[in-house]
Write a protein that holds these residues in place. Structure first.
Motif, PDB file in Angstrom:
ATOM      1  N   LYS A 125       0.834  -1.203   0.000  1.00  0.00           N
ATOM      2  CA  LYS A 125       0.000   0.000   0.000  1.00  0.00           C
ATOM      3  C   LYS A 125       0.868   1.252   0.000  1.00  0.00           C
ATOM      4  O   LYS A 125       1.852   1.348   0.720  1.00  0.00           O
ATOM      5  CB  LYS A 125      -0.903  -0.002   1.237  1.00  0.00           C
ATOM      6  N   ILE A 126       0.486   2.215  -0.817  1.00  0.00           N
ATOM      7  CA  ILE A 126       1.219   3.478  -0.867  1.00  0.00           C
ATOM      8  C   ILE A 126       0.833   4.338   0.340  1.00  0.00           C
ATOM      9  O   ILE A 126      -0.338   4.648   0.556  1.00  0.00           O
ATOM     10  CB  ILE A 126       0.920   4.235  -2.172  1.00  0.00           C
ATOM     11  N   THR A 127       1.830   4.717   1.118  1.00  0.00           N
ATOM     12  CA  THR A 127       1.584   5.526   2.322  1.00  0.00           C
ATOM     13  C   THR A 127       2.272   6.890   2.256  1.00  0.00           C
ATOM     14  O   THR A 127       1.991   7.762   3.074  1.00  0.00           O
ATOM     15  CB  THR A 127       2.094   4.778   3.571  1.00  0.00           C
ATOM     16  N   VAL A 128       3.183   7.058   1.287  1.00  0.00           N
ATOM     17  CA  VAL A 128       3.935   8.321   1.148  1.00  0.00           C
ATOM     18  C   VAL A 128       3.403   9.070  -0.060  1.00  0.00           C
ATOM     19  O   VAL A 128       3.541   8.605  -1.193  1.00  0.00           O
ATOM     20  CB  VAL A 128       5.443   8.061   0.993  1.00  0.00           C
ATOM     21  N   ASP A 129       2.788  10.223   0.178  1.00  0.00           N
ATOM     22  CA  ASP A 129       2.260  10.994  -0.940  1.00  0.00           C
ATOM     23  C   ASP A 129       3.339  11.906  -1.523  1.00  0.00           C
ATOM     24  O   ASP A 129       4.475  11.944  -1.040  1.00  0.00           O
ATOM     25  CB  ASP A 129       1.012  11.792  -0.539  1.00  0.00           C
ATOM     26  N   ALA A 176      22.858  19.339  -7.683  1.00  0.00           N
ATOM     27  CA  ALA A 176      21.516  18.845  -7.990  1.00  0.00           C
ATOM     28  C   ALA A 176      21.517  17.317  -7.899  1.00  0.00           C
ATOM     29  O   ALA A 176      22.400  16.649  -8.426  1.00  0.00           O
ATOM     30  CB  ALA A 176      21.101  19.299  -9.388  1.00  0.00           C
ATOM     31  N   THR A 177      20.536  16.769  -7.191  1.00  0.00           N
ATOM     32  CA  THR A 177      20.543  15.350  -6.848  1.00  0.00           C
ATOM     33  C   THR A 177      19.168  14.728  -7.061  1.00  0.00           C
ATOM     34  O   THR A 177      18.147  15.374  -6.857  1.00  0.00           O
ATOM     35  CB  THR A 177      20.969  15.161  -5.373  1.00  0.00           C
ATOM     36  N   VAL A 178      19.176  13.475  -7.492  1.00  0.00           N
ATOM     37  CA  VAL A 178      17.933  12.715  -7.665  1.00  0.00           C
ATOM     38  C   VAL A 178      17.827  11.702  -6.525  1.00  0.00           C
ATOM     39  O   VAL A 178      18.776  10.956  -6.254  1.00  0.00           O
ATOM     40  CB  VAL A 178      17.909  11.976  -9.016  1.00  0.00           C
ATOM     41  N   TYR A 179      16.658  11.688  -5.883  1.00  0.00           N
ATOM     42  CA  TYR A 179      16.386  10.745  -4.795  1.00  0.00           C
ATOM     43  C   TYR A 179      15.216   9.852  -5.186  1.00  0.00           C
ATOM     44  O   TYR A 179      14.192  10.342  -5.671  1.00  0.00           O
ATOM     45  CB  TYR A 179      16.037  11.483  -3.503  1.00  0.00           C
ATOM     46  N   LYS A 180      15.378   8.553  -4.977  1.00  0.00           N
ATOM     47  CA  LYS A 180      14.271   7.626  -5.152  1.00  0.00           C
ATOM     48  C   LYS A 180      13.725   7.293  -3.770  1.00  0.00           C
ATOM     49  O   LYS A 180      14.410   6.660  -2.959  1.00  0.00           O
ATOM     50  CB  LYS A 180      14.725   6.361  -5.878  1.00  0.00           C
ATOM     51  N   VAL A 181      12.487   7.744  -3.526  1.00  0.00           N
ATOM     52  CA  VAL A 181      11.867   7.592  -2.206  1.00  0.00           C
ATOM     53  C   VAL A 181      10.785   6.520  -2.295  1.00  0.00           C
ATOM     54  O   VAL A 181       9.837   6.638  -3.076  1.00  0.00           O
ATOM     55  CB  VAL A 181      11.253   8.920  -1.735  1.00  0.00           C
ATOM     56  N   ASP A 182      10.938   5.470  -1.498  1.00  0.00           N
ATOM     57  CA  ASP A 182       9.959   4.388  -1.463  1.00  0.00           C
ATOM     58  C   ASP A 182       8.597   4.951  -1.066  1.00  0.00           C
ATOM     59  O   ASP A 182       8.453   5.568  -0.013  1.00  0.00           O
ATOM     60  CB  ASP A 182      10.401   3.314  -0.461  1.00  0.00           C
ATOM     61  N   ALA A 183       7.599   4.758  -1.920  1.00  0.00           N
ATOM     62  CA  ALA A 183       6.267   5.301  -1.667  1.00  0.00           C
ATOM     63  C   ALA A 183       5.488   4.474  -0.660  1.00  0.00           C
ATOM     64  O   ALA A 183       4.373   4.849  -0.275  1.00  0.00           O
ATOM     65  CB  ALA A 183       5.482   5.399  -2.979  1.00  0.00           C
ATOM     66  N   MET A 184       6.071   3.379  -0.213  1.00  0.00           N
ATOM     67  CA  MET A 184       5.382   2.501   0.726  1.00  0.00           C
ATOM     68  C   MET A 184       5.891   2.661   2.155  1.00  0.00           C
ATOM     69  O   MET A 184       5.145   2.447   3.110  1.00  0.00           O
ATOM     70  CB  MET A 184       5.509   1.053   0.256  1.00  0.00           C
ATOM     71  N   ASN A 185       7.181   3.056   2.289  1.00  0.00           N
ATOM     72  CA  ASN A 185       7.692   3.215   3.656  1.00  0.00           C
ATOM     73  C   ASN A 185       8.531   4.473   3.855  1.00  0.00           C
ATOM     74  O   ASN A 185       8.983   4.749   4.967  1.00  0.00           O
ATOM     75  CB  ASN A 185       8.504   1.979   4.063  1.00  0.00           C
ATOM     76  N   GLY A 186       8.773   5.255   2.784  1.00  0.00           N
ATOM     77  CA  GLY A 186       9.470   6.520   2.926  1.00  0.00           C
ATOM     78  C   GLY A 186      10.983   6.456   2.968  1.00  0.00           C
ATOM     79  O   GLY A 186      11.635   7.486   3.137  1.00  0.00           O
ATOM     80  N   THR A 187      11.568   5.272   2.813  1.00  0.00           N
ATOM     81  CA  THR A 187      13.028   5.178   2.811  1.00  0.00           C
ATOM     82  C   THR A 187      13.582   5.622   1.464  1.00  0.00           C
ATOM     83  O   THR A 187      12.912   5.512   0.432  1.00  0.00           O
ATOM     84  CB  THR A 187      13.486   3.735   3.088  1.00  0.00           C
ATOM     85  N   ILE A 188      14.802   6.142   1.482  1.00  0.00           N
ATOM     86  CA  ILE A 188      15.480   6.508   0.237  1.00  0.00           C
ATOM     87  C   ILE A 188      16.210   5.275  -0.274  1.00  0.00           C
ATOM     88  O   ILE A 188      17.133   4.773   0.373  1.00  0.00           O
ATOM     89  CB  ILE A 188      16.450   7.679   0.461  1.00  0.00           C
ATOM     90  N   ILE A 189      15.803   4.796  -1.439  1.00  0.00           N
ATOM     91  CA  ILE A 189      16.346   3.535  -1.939  1.00  0.00           C
ATOM     92  C   ILE A 189      17.491   3.747  -2.930  1.00  0.00           C
ATOM     93  O   ILE A 189      18.227   2.815  -3.236  1.00  0.00           O
ATOM     94  CB  ILE A 189      15.245   2.668  -2.587  1.00  0.00           C
ATOM     95  N   GLU A 190      17.640   4.984  -3.440  1.00  0.00           N
ATOM     96  CA  GLU A 190      18.769   5.269  -4.343  1.00  0.00           C
ATOM     97  C   GLU A 190      18.967   6.782  -4.423  1.00  0.00           C
ATOM     98  O   GLU A 190      18.010   7.551  -4.349  1.00  0.00           O
ATOM     99  CB  GLU A 190      18.520   4.694  -5.741  1.00  0.00           C
ATOM    100  N   THR A 191      20.225   7.181  -4.586  1.00  0.00           N
ATOM    101  CA  THR A 191      20.576   8.590  -4.742  1.00  0.00           C
ATOM    102  C   THR A 191      21.637   8.703  -5.814  1.00  0.00           C
ATOM    103  O   THR A 191      22.565   7.896  -5.852  1.00  0.00           O
ATOM    104  CB  THR A 191      21.150   9.160  -3.428  1.00  0.00           C
ATOM    105  N   TYR A 192      21.490   9.687  -6.716  1.00  0.00           N
ATOM    106  CA  TYR A 192      22.561   9.958  -7.672  1.00  0.00           C
ATOM    107  C   TYR A 192      22.516  11.418  -8.103  1.00  0.00           C
ATOM    108  O   TYR A 192      21.486  12.068  -8.041  1.00  0.00           O
ATOM    109  CB  TYR A 192      22.509   9.025  -8.888  1.00  0.00           C
ATOM    110  N   LYS A 193      23.669  11.919  -8.535  1.00  0.00           N
ATOM    111  CA  LYS A 193      23.783  13.312  -8.952  1.00  0.00           C
ATOM    112  C   LYS A 193      23.074  13.513 -10.283  1.00  0.00           C
ATOM    113  O   LYS A 193      23.058  12.629 -11.130  1.00  0.00           O
ATOM    114  CB  LYS A 193      25.248  13.728  -9.076  1.00  0.00           C
ATOM    115  N   ALA A 194      22.518  14.712 -10.469  1.00  0.00           N
ATOM    116  CA  ALA A 194      21.779  15.008 -11.698  1.00  0.00           C
ATOM    117  C   ALA A 194      22.518  15.969 -12.597  1.00  0.00           C
ATOM    118  O   ALA A 194      22.077  16.241 -13.693  1.00  0.00           O
ATOM    119  CB  ALA A 194      20.413  15.597 -11.352  1.00  0.00           C
ATOM    120  N   ASN A 195      23.661  16.474 -12.184  1.00  0.00           N
ATOM    121  CA  ASN A 195      24.278  17.569 -12.940  1.00  0.00           C
ATOM    122  C   ASN A 195      24.739  17.166 -14.311  1.00  0.00           C
ATOM    123  O   ASN A 195      25.444  16.200 -14.466  1.00  0.00           O
ATOM    124  CB  ASN A 195      25.462  18.152 -12.196  1.00  0.00           C
ATOM    125  N   HIS A 196      24.766  17.612 -15.049  1.00  0.00           N
ATOM    126  CA  HIS A 196      25.327  17.594 -16.361  1.00  0.00           C
ATOM    127  C   HIS A 196      24.923  18.965 -16.902  1.00  0.00           C
ATOM    128  O   HIS A 196      25.527  19.485 -17.595  1.00  0.00           O
ATOM    129  CB  HIS A 196      24.845  16.409 -17.172  1.00  0.00           C
TER     130      HIS A 196
END
Length: 572
Positions: A125-129, A176-196
């Motif tokens: 279930k999605i709990t993180v809006d 500038a950074t990209v974060y992948k946030v789990d929509a089910m528990n709110g944990t950050i599952i991946e991070t990487y730089k966005a610059n170019h």
């Protein structure tokens, strides 16, 4: 390396392939794809009874029900490019984006992209809006002026929903950074730089003078205010603005993020002494004109978005980069020479902006290396007197002809499988393989054809997760689509990639006209688009199959938008 002849299936593919089957040809190998069917309005029994067999088996029709058309764009070659996306509970599935290419005669010529060969269901279930996901990402970013400039939601093939949140600094931080946030528990599952939007000056058109780093005297348009101050910003009647900003100071916040203070480069008397700024201004306009004159593409977004360059970045010596959060190019200096003095580097950084506003290739792994290589390739197109990058400032960064001279592989046998902690997975390293392939392509067919194919692929045939093999397939397919009467172009492009370890060398292409041409007539009203075409069922011919007798029936397709403004198809 093995040589062979390949028979290409007719590119005049049935219109029903777009809607109800799992078949397409990318380049010269058969791959599975999906179709645009809305599960709420189309039942499984309405699909074709017999799906073409590919890759040794049939694709479950339930997978097809998850694909929807989410957009389309037309180009100057007469093609319309439709984007289809696998959806899971209205959430896009990662690696589930397809591009359907229809020519000026309304014939589907090809489909490129990814397909997940499994039906996907959410695993919880999605709990993180959206709001909470943004808060989590901004907290992780930590900058005092951090802001979310892009947020998307995806689902993995394992059914995990997540928010992909891109965070930057309002002052133009390079972090500038990209974060992948789990929509089910709110944990950050991946991070990487966005610059170019940069402040605009009100004033009258005037002319400034200055010298480039190379010592060339140049004149250029400026805007002059009521006090007589000239600003390095122009105001064309029907084009994008060109602006150069001076990085006045750089400070660090509590978490060591850079905060920039900037102002538009100006001069009291119209004489500009900052040669790096002059280079950025002159070369920025040259890049703009290159895209405009060759592809009728204006600005990094194709919609006349202004070209913004930031110079004198003392915090990033020997570096230049595209910042997607502020949509600007930033240029440092090396040995007192601004990197903006190198035309190929300016072309490179601006092309990152074009990619950011089109295929938006992920800046990591193979897609990131492909991102880097495309930027290099267009930098070369704009400065094609040699095969190196950065030579105009006495600093050769990369070499298309000999990547190994600069510690880059030139063949897939030497691909470096690196962790994302090392150059985002080797984006500046493995790009050498794609650069060598580009070198091969340009030498084989010439720049004019090559740049048209590369631009079409960059804009319309790739998606955010495309890898090297998909790039090769897309290049071959686009070669055939753009130059259908010159089959040797596609052969040469195929072999250019085969010579770096992607696919096999071929001798020729045997065209097949077995499949009948399908004319798709489209008429539009305010809310409904109707398409009527003929559907012919039966197994499509392949190099290992035989055509079967086809049964013809008339199908009416209606497209409408629901209350959420989502496109839906109805088969009648």
């Amino acid at each position: 390396m093995k040589h062979r002849d390949i028979q290409v299936k007719s590119k005049k593919i049935l219109a029903t392939i777009l809607l109800t089957t799992t078949f397409f040809t990318v380049g010269f190998s058969t791959m599975t794809a999906s179709a645009d069917i809305n599960p709420d309005t189309v039942k499984a029994e309405e699909l074709e009874k017999k799906l073409p067999q590919l890759m040794g088996g049939e694709i479950d029709s339930k997978i097809l029900e998850q694909y929807n058309v989410i957009g389309k764009v037309s180009d100057d070659n007469g093609f319309t490019h439709y984007v289809m996306q696998q959806m899971v509970n209205a959430i896009p599935a990662e690696n589930g984006e397809l591009h359907v290419h229809v020519n000026k005669d309304n014939i589907i010529t090809s489909v490129t992209g990814d397909v997940n060969e499994k039906e996907i269901h959410l695993n919880g279930k999605i709990t993180v809006d959206e709001t909470k996901a943004q808060d989590i990402a901004k907290a992780a970013f930590g900058a005092e002026d951090g802001f979310v400039y892009q947020i998307k939601q995806y689902a993995t093939t394992d059914g995990i929903a997540y928010w992909q949140v891109s965070v930057g600094s309002k002052e133009g931080s390079e972090t500038a950074t990209v974060y992948k946030v789990d929509a089910m528990n709110g944990t950050i599952i991946e991070t990487y730089k966005a610059n170019h939007d940069v402040a605009n000056i009100s004033g009258k058109a005037s002319t400034g003078i200055g010298k480039t780093t190379a010592g060339k005297d140049v004149t250029f348009p400026t805007l002059v205010d009521q006090q007589g101050t000239h600003y390095m910003q122009d105001s064309p009647a029907d084009d994008a603005k060109n602006t150069v900003l001076d990085i006045l100071s750089v400070k660090k916040d509590a978490r060591n993020n850079k905060l920039y203070s900037v102002g538009i480069i100006n001069s009291i008397n119209g004489q500009f002494t900052d040669r790096g700024a002059v280079d950025a201004y002159i070369n920025g306009r040259a890049v703009y004109n290159y895209y405009k004159n060759n592809f009728n593409f204006r600005g990094v977004d194709g919609k006349k978005q202004q070209i913004v360059s930031m110079v004198n970045d003392s915090s990033s010596p020997s570096n230049a980069f595209w910042d997607p959060s502020s949509q600007t190019m930033k240029y440092g200096a090396r040995n007192g020479l601004s990197l903006a003095a190198a035309m190929d580097i300016v072309g490179h950084e601006t092309t990152h902006g074009v990619i950011n506003n089109s295929s938006n290739l992920d800046y990591k792994g193979q897609s990131g290396a492909l991102n880097e290589s495309l930027a290099d390739t267009f930098g070369h197109f704009m400065d094609n007197k040699d095969w190196t990058m950065g030579e105009d400032i006495g600093w050769i960064l990369r070499d298309f002809e000999h990547p190994t001279n600069h510690n880059q592989p030139d063949h897939m046998n030497n691909f470096q499988n690196l962790p994302e902690t090392n150059d985002q997975g080797g984006v500046h390293i493995n790009s050498g393989i794609m650069n060598k392939a580009a070198y091969n392509v340009i030498n084989a067919i010439g720049q004019e054809k090559a740049q048209q194919i590369f631009f079409t692929v960059m804009r319309h045939y790739l998606n955010h997760a495309s890898d090297f093999n998909q790039m090769k397939e897309a290049m071959v397919q686009a070669s055939h689509d753009l130059y259908p009467n010159e089959p040797q172009v596609a052969v040469e492009v195929n072999n250019a990639y085969a010579n770096v370890g992607l696919g096999e060398i071929i001798n020729n292409i045997k065209q097949s006209n077995i499949l009948p041409e399908q004319q798709i007539e489209v008429t539009q009203t305010d809310n409904v688009t109707s398409i009527e075409f003929s559907e012919e069922s039966g197994t499509l011919p392949t190099i290992y199959g035989q055509k079967e007798e086809k049964n013809k029936k008339t199908v009416s397709l209606k497209i409408k938008k629901n209350s959420k403004n989502q496109v839906q198809y109805l088969i009648c």
